[in-house]
Structure formats: structure tokens, C-alpha cells
Design an enzyme around this catalytic site. Structure first.
Site, short mmCIF file in Angstrom:
data_model
loop_
_atom_site.label_atom_id
_atom_site.label_comp_id
_atom_site.label_asym_id
_atom_site.label_seq_id
_atom_site.Cartn_x
_atom_site.Cartn_y
_atom_site.Cartn_z
N ASN A 58 45.61 28.68 38.69
CA ASN A 58 47.07 28.79 38.85
C ASN A 58 47.78 27.56 38.28
O ASN A 58 48.85 27.68 37.68
CB ASN A 58 47.44 28.99 40.32
CG ASN A 58 47.29 30.44 40.73
OD1 ASN A 58 48.06 31.29 40.31
ND2 ASN A 58 46.28 30.72 41.54
N HIS A 114 49.69 32.76 47.89
CA HIS A 114 48.69 33.26 48.83
C HIS A 114 48.15 34.58 48.29
O HIS A 114 48.92 35.44 47.84
CB HIS A 114 49.35 33.48 50.20
CG HIS A 114 48.38 33.99 51.22
ND1 HIS A 114 47.44 33.19 51.83
CD2 HIS A 114 48.19 35.24 51.72
CE1 HIS A 114 46.71 33.92 52.64
NE2 HIS A 114 47.14 35.16 52.60
#
Ligand code: GRF
Length: 214
Positions: free
Chosen positions: A15, A110
């Protein structure tokens, strides 16, 4: 001028890479100015260094308790003139004091469609529950774990025959699109945070390409 962003990691940093790539594009409203890992020797640190971004390790443990750890984080963030902080696979719970200090400027990703499956092992739990759709959520951080105003969600199908790793890989694909989008929308002021809700932009749900096939 691009707003200065720090990314906090504990691992491989895929990410982080998506954020580095997106913010390096001409006209981006944000720049990754600092990467902090709470673990040494993680690949995310190599990604930062390869991109020429300052990278720090701030370790904790018996010799460095939580308040001292967070004081070091804050000092590093302030010294670097950071305005927004992205947690990207950062596996350390932050205290309410730290979270409030960065209120509405602290983002997390998440790997589930919150409020479903907060906590760990989200993909295994999604499979065990038999859900047909799963995904990821980028949200503003509040003191409660995996809670806070939702900025962007990414939706993936759960396919027959999926196991934890095939599902995790599919979710990661949308994670890498959702995090840069959420950061850009927030940093550019196109999202309005009102208490526990976010408004101001319609395109905050990303679909995995498999949905396009019907
Ligand atoms: C991602 O699945 C993220 O949602 C979760 O931890 C994982 C980090 O992966 N919080 P990476 O280090 O960004 O590759």
C-alpha cells in the site's frame, strides 16, 4: 504546494508503494515526505529508500514503552512538517492521545468492508461467514480499533474455491486503488467530515474489475 504525508508501516508496504506511485504523478496534491516503520528490516523501508523518501525505524518493546514510542513518532512527524498520516499495515495500536492529536488527519486501511470484520484474520472470517462480497475500507482513525468515518471502500467478489490467500490478493488489488483515492479526496478538501460521517463526493466506492463481467 503538495501536502506532506507520512506513511507508517510494519511490513511489506505494497500500500505504501501504491501511495508513492500515485503521489509521484504530476499534479498530485500530496507527497510522501516520510516513512516510519516500527520494525527494522521490512521491505517497505526498501521501497521508501528506492523512492528517495526519508525512512525511519522507531522501535518499541520493553525498553521503549508506548508513551515514549509515540513521543518519538510525534517528534519525527513534526520535524518533517507532516500534515497527514497514513497507516498502511501498521501493526501497533495507537493511544487515544495520539489519535486525537491527529484527528481527521490520520487515515487507516483495513482489509474488510467495515463495520464487518474489524480486527485480525478478516479474510478467513469472511470465508467462514460465507459472505459473497468482501473488500477494504479506508477510514479516518478514531480511538476505537478499526472504527471511524469511512472515506472510501473497495468491493470484491468472493468466488467459489477461494481460500484466504486468493481472497487476500483480490482485496489487495482494490486496496491499492482505494488508498490513493481516499488520500487525494481528503487532502484536496473534496470530502467533508461531519462527526462520524463523511460527505461531499459521490465516487467513493471502487469495484473490483470482476464485477464488470457481471
Ligand atoms: C493490508 O491488507 C492492509 O489492509 C492491512 O495490512 C496489509 C498491509 O499490506 N492493514 P502491505 O504492507 O501494504 O502490503
Amino acid at each position: 504546494m503538495a501536502r506532506r504525508v507520512a506513511v507508517l508501516i510494519s511490513g511489506g508496504g505494497s500500500n505504501l508503494q501504491a501511495l508513492i506511485d500515485a503521489t509521484a504523478r504530476p499534479g498530485a496534491g500530496t507527497a510522501i515526505a516520510l516513512v516510519i516503520s516500527n520494525r527494522p528490516d521490512v521491505y517497505g523501508l526498501t521501497r521508501a529508500r528506492d523512492a528517495g523518501i526519508p525512512a525511519l525505524v522507531v522501535e518499541h518493546g520493553p525498553s521503549l514503552a508506548r508513551p515514549a514510542f509515540e513521543a518519538r513518532l510525534t517528534a519525527a512527524l513534526e520535524t518533517a512538517g507532516i500534515e497527514l498520516v497514513c497507516l498502511a499495515g501498521f501493526m501497533r495500536i495507537l493511544t487515544a492521545g495520539f489519535v486525537e492529536r491527529w484527528r481527521d488527519r490520520l487515515l487507516n486501511i483495513h482489509p474488510s468492508l467495515l463495520p464487518a470484520f474489524p480486527g485480525l484474520h478478516t479474510h478467513a472470517r469472511a470465508l467462514a461467514a460465507g459472505v459473497l462480497a468482501h473488500g477494504c475500507t479506508v477510514h479516518l482513525v478514531r480511538p476505537e480499533l478499526d472504527d471511524g468515518p469511512i472515506l472510501v471502500q473497495g468491493l470484491v467478489p468472493v468466488l467459489p474455491g477461494d481460500d484466504e490467500s486468493t481472497l487476500a490478493a483480490r482485496v489487495l488489488e482494490v486496496e491499492h486503488r482505494c488508498y490513493p483515492l481516499a488520500l487525494e479526496l481528503l487532502a484536496s478538501g473534496r470530502l467533508i467530515v461531519a462527526g462520524d460521517r463523511v460527505a461531499g463526493h459521490e465516487h467513493r466506492l471502487l469495484l473490483h474489475p470482476m464485477f464488470a463481467a457481471g
